[in-house]
Design a protein around this motif. Sequence first.
Motif, PDB file in Angstrom:
ATOM      1  N   ALA A  67       0.806  -1.216   0.000  1.00  0.00           N
ATOM      2  CA  ALA A  67       0.000   0.000   0.000  1.00  0.00           C
ATOM      3  C   ALA A  67       0.838   1.264   0.000  1.00  0.00           C
ATOM      4  O   ALA A  67       0.278   2.363   0.009  1.00  0.00           O
ATOM      5  CB  ALA A  67      -0.932   0.007   1.214  1.00  0.00           C
ATOM      6  N   ARG A  68       2.154   1.130   0.000  1.00  0.00           N
ATOM      7  CA  ARG A  68       3.032   2.290  -0.015  1.00  0.00           C
ATOM      8  C   ARG A  68       4.016   2.172  -1.161  1.00  0.00           C
ATOM      9  O   ARG A  68       4.390   1.065  -1.560  1.00  0.00           O
ATOM     10  CB  ARG A  68       3.800   2.393   1.311  1.00  0.00           C
ATOM     11  N   LEU A  69       4.436   3.321  -1.676  1.00  0.00           N
ATOM     12  CA  LEU A  69       5.404   3.317  -2.767  1.00  0.00           C
ATOM     13  C   LEU A  69       6.706   2.669  -2.323  1.00  0.00           C
ATOM     14  O   LEU A  69       7.338   1.943  -3.097  1.00  0.00           O
ATOM     15  CB  LEU A  69       5.646   4.746  -3.248  1.00  0.00           C
ATOM     16  N   ARG A  70       7.107   2.880  -1.092  1.00  0.00           N
ATOM     17  CA  ARG A  70       8.359   2.297  -0.607  1.00  0.00           C
ATOM     18  C   ARG A  70       8.303   0.776  -0.603  1.00  0.00           C
ATOM     19  O   ARG A  70       9.333   0.108  -0.787  1.00  0.00           O
ATOM     20  CB  ARG A  70       8.679   2.818   0.791  1.00  0.00           C
ATOM     21  N   ASP A  71       7.111   0.195  -0.396  1.00  0.00           N
ATOM     22  CA  ASP A  71       6.983  -1.268  -0.449  1.00  0.00           C
ATOM     23  C   ASP A  71       7.180  -1.777  -1.873  1.00  0.00           C
ATOM     24  O   ASP A  71       7.832  -2.808  -2.090  1.00  0.00           O
ATOM     25  CB  ASP A  71       5.621  -1.687   0.079  1.00  0.00           C
ATOM     26  N   GLY A  72       6.598  -1.065  -2.836  1.00  0.00           N
ATOM     27  CA  GLY A  72       6.801  -1.457  -4.226  1.00  0.00           C
ATOM     28  C   GLY A  72       8.253  -1.345  -4.655  1.00  0.00           C
ATOM     29  O   GLY A  72       8.794  -2.239  -5.319  1.00  0.00           O
ATOM     30  N   LEU A  73       8.908  -0.258  -4.255  1.00  0.00           N
ATOM     31  CA  LEU A  73      10.318  -0.088  -4.597  1.00  0.00           C
ATOM     32  C   LEU A  73      11.181  -1.157  -3.915  1.00  0.00           C
ATOM     33  O   LEU A  73      12.138  -1.668  -4.511  1.00  0.00           O
ATOM     34  CB  LEU A  73      10.787   1.307  -4.181  1.00  0.00           C
ATOM     35  N   ALA A  74      10.845  -1.497  -2.666  1.00  0.00           N
ATOM     36  CA  ALA A  74      11.611  -2.521  -1.957  1.00  0.00           C
ATOM     37  C   ALA A  74      11.474  -3.874  -2.643  1.00  0.00           C
ATOM     38  O   ALA A  74      12.465  -4.618  -2.783  1.00  0.00           O
ATOM     39  CB  ALA A  74      11.143  -2.607  -0.506  1.00  0.00           C
ATOM     40  N   LEU A  75      10.267  -4.219  -3.070  1.00  0.00           N
ATOM     41  CA  LEU A  75      10.080  -5.500  -3.749  1.00  0.00           C
ATOM     42  C   LEU A  75      10.849  -5.544  -5.059  1.00  0.00           C
ATOM     43  O   LEU A  75      11.426  -6.577  -5.419  1.00  0.00           O
ATOM     44  CB  LEU A  75       8.589  -5.749  -3.997  1.00  0.00           C
ATOM     45  N   VAL A  76      10.870  -4.419  -5.784  1.00  0.00           N
ATOM     46  CA  VAL A  76      11.567  -4.381  -7.068  1.00  0.00           C
ATOM     47  C   VAL A  76      13.078  -4.493  -6.877  1.00  0.00           C
ATOM     48  O   VAL A  76      13.738  -5.371  -7.455  1.00  0.00           O
ATOM     49  CB  VAL A  76      11.215  -3.087  -7.834  1.00  0.00           C
ATOM     50  N   PHE A  77      13.636  -3.608  -6.058  1.00  0.00           N
ATOM     51  CA  PHE A  77      15.095  -3.484  -6.005  1.00  0.00           C
ATOM     52  C   PHE A  77      15.750  -4.456  -5.020  1.00  0.00           C
ATOM     53  O   PHE A  77      16.897  -4.860  -5.232  1.00  0.00           O
ATOM     54  CB  PHE A  77      15.473  -2.048  -5.656  1.00  0.00           C
ATOM     55  N   LEU A  78      15.043  -4.825  -3.951  1.00  0.00           N
ATOM     56  CA  LEU A  78      15.617  -5.761  -2.992  1.00  0.00           C
ATOM     57  C   LEU A  78      15.133  -7.184  -3.243  1.00  0.00           C
ATOM     58  O   LEU A  78      15.942  -8.115  -3.366  1.00  0.00           O
ATOM     59  CB  LEU A  78      15.270  -5.322  -1.563  1.00  0.00           C
TER      60      LEU A  78
ATOM     61  N   THR B  45       5.701  -0.791 -14.189  1.00  0.00           N
ATOM     62  CA  THR B  45       4.616   0.179 -14.325  1.00  0.00           C
ATOM     63  C   THR B  45       3.407  -0.232 -13.495  1.00  0.00           C
ATOM     64  O   THR B  45       2.834   0.585 -12.762  1.00  0.00           O
ATOM     65  CB  THR B  45       4.212   0.314 -15.806  1.00  0.00           C
ATOM     66  N   ALA B  46       3.009  -1.495 -13.607  1.00  0.00           N
ATOM     67  CA  ALA B  46       1.826  -1.962 -12.880  1.00  0.00           C
ATOM     68  C   ALA B  46       2.037  -1.902 -11.371  1.00  0.00           C
ATOM     69  O   ALA B  46       1.171  -1.423 -10.622  1.00  0.00           O
ATOM     70  CB  ALA B  46       1.489  -3.389 -13.312  1.00  0.00           C
ATOM     71  N   LEU B  47       3.190  -2.359 -10.910  1.00  0.00           N
ATOM     72  CA  LEU B  47       3.445  -2.437  -9.468  1.00  0.00           C
ATOM     73  C   LEU B  47       3.583  -1.059  -8.839  1.00  0.00           C
ATOM     74  O   LEU B  47       2.924  -0.745  -7.836  1.00  0.00           O
ATOM     75  CB  LEU B  47       4.704  -3.265  -9.229  1.00  0.00           C
ATOM     76  N   LEU B  48       4.416  -0.210  -9.416  1.00  0.00           N
ATOM     77  CA  LEU B  48       4.677   1.097  -8.814  1.00  0.00           C
ATOM     78  C   LEU B  48       3.488   2.047  -8.974  1.00  0.00           C
ATOM     79  O   LEU B  48       3.183   2.820  -8.058  1.00  0.00           O
ATOM     80  CB  LEU B  48       5.932   1.712  -9.425  1.00  0.00           C
ATOM     81  N   LEU B  49       2.804   1.991 -10.117  1.00  0.00           N
ATOM     82  CA  LEU B  49       1.638   2.859 -10.306  1.00  0.00           C
ATOM     83  C   LEU B  49       0.528   2.505  -9.322  1.00  0.00           C
ATOM     84  O   LEU B  49      -0.082   3.390  -8.710  1.00  0.00           O
ATOM     85  CB  LEU B  49       1.131   2.752 -11.747  1.00  0.00           C
ATOM     86  N   SER B  50       0.260   1.224  -9.146  1.00  0.00           N
ATOM     87  CA  SER B  50      -0.779   0.824  -8.199  1.00  0.00           C
ATOM     88  C   SER B  50      -0.381   1.176  -6.773  1.00  0.00           C
ATOM     89  O   SER B  50      -1.233   1.576  -5.961  1.00  0.00           O
ATOM     90  CB  SER B  50      -1.047  -0.675  -8.322  1.00  0.00           C
ATOM     91  N   ALA B  51       0.911   1.072  -6.434  1.00  0.00           N
ATOM     92  CA  ALA B  51       1.355   1.443  -5.094  1.00  0.00           C
ATOM     93  C   ALA B  51       1.176   2.934  -4.844  1.00  0.00           C
ATOM     94  O   ALA B  51       0.733   3.354  -3.763  1.00  0.00           O
ATOM     95  CB  ALA B  51       2.822   1.051  -4.907  1.00  0.00           C
ATOM     96  N   VAL B  52       1.505   3.764  -5.834  1.00  0.00           N
ATOM     97  CA  VAL B  52       1.326   5.213  -5.691  1.00  0.00           C
ATOM     98  C   VAL B  52      -0.150   5.565  -5.518  1.00  0.00           C
ATOM     99  O   VAL B  52      -0.521   6.369  -4.646  1.00  0.00           O
ATOM    100  CB  VAL B  52       1.918   5.940  -6.919  1.00  0.00           C
ATOM    101  N   ILE B  53      -1.009   4.961  -6.326  1.00  0.00           N
ATOM    102  CA  ILE B  53      -2.434   5.258  -6.237  1.00  0.00           C
ATOM    103  C   ILE B  53      -3.005   4.811  -4.898  1.00  0.00           C
ATOM    104  O   ILE B  53      -3.782   5.529  -4.253  1.00  0.00           O
ATOM    105  CB  ILE B  53      -3.185   4.579  -7.410  1.00  0.00           C
ATOM    106  N   THR B  54      -2.626   3.619  -4.443  1.00  0.00           N
ATOM    107  CA  THR B  54      -3.106   3.132  -3.144  1.00  0.00           C
ATOM    108  C   THR B  54      -2.633   4.026  -2.012  1.00  0.00           C
ATOM    109  O   THR B  54      -3.401   4.343  -1.094  1.00  0.00           O
ATOM    110  CB  THR B  54      -2.612   1.691  -2.916  1.00  0.00           C
TER     111      THR B  54
END
Length: 332
Positions: A114-125, A278-287
């Motif tokens: 539900a947070r952008l930082r969670d999406g970024l963490a899943l992508v990069f870590l 695009t799908a992961l980070l955009l949905s995280a930003v919107i949520t």
Amino acid sequence: MVGTSALRRPAVLAAETAAVAAGYYAAGKLGLLRQLVVEGAIFTPIWPPSGVAVACLLILGLRCWAGIALGALLVILSLTSLSPSVVFNLAGNTAAPVCAYLMLRKVGFRSDLARLRDGLALVFLGALAAMLLSSTVGVGVLLVTDELPAHAFWPVWLAWWVGDAMGVLIVTPVLLVVHAARRPPPLTRWKEAAGLAIIALALIPLATNSHVSLLFLVYPLLIWSALRFQLAGSMLCALVTSVLATIAATDGVGPFAGLTRVEVMGKLQAFNGTMALTALLLSAVITEQRSTRRSVERACQELVEVLEHLTAGDAPYGRPPKGTEDGPPGRS
């Protein structure tokens, strides 16, 4: 009661281990249905077991590592016989998702994304960093055992790494969404979801099989699904698109026709990667924005209620009426 609980824990752990191993093995067999060849080495463009393993760790915790190891062993034994190199591959395939889980826990990852930082963490870590381990160990074993020439190390390593990372980017969010689902959306949302599904099922096969380059048509669908259905809609759309694009790439049709194997790999992985991001980070930003808006609306509503009580001469919530803070008045 103590004895029953003590017996129940090993039984539950055994059941969880078997379920995780079965899920990992099933995902591995699905991933092996579509393969590409790079420098004589066979790899899968998307390796779903890596996504299954990370999702299981995030849901069940570190105790399910044995199920991941067992599932990886079953997949490896279905491809080759038992040998010393199998041990190293097994260690790499088990350690990579465990490292992803530990790094995500370290940064306070929340599985609802539900947070952008969670999406970024899943992508990069969880995807890009942790999967370096499995690809390096796997390709390193091929190099040491003379099953891969030295000049082919980097192309094969890149293909292995991207395939594992795509499994985390695409499969893990979908499994987390399924696990978090509690109740179906209202009927009005089902109508819109059905319309989106019909359009997607008509447009995505066209985009992934047309000789004209129409892959960009997928992105409006991703934006629509993210705006209206957040992570559940966008990642399901990305999953369907990546599966159909992988089928087209391995068959050499549509936008992948006439390309070499290396070009097919590059085009497919670039498309899958940008689409999943695009799908992961955009949905995280919107949520995250919707959650912030709801918090602001609740704060405004509470402020309005306090002002109404003040205007009416009542005390705000949590404060006693004026003159009663020190108890009942005494007699003079």
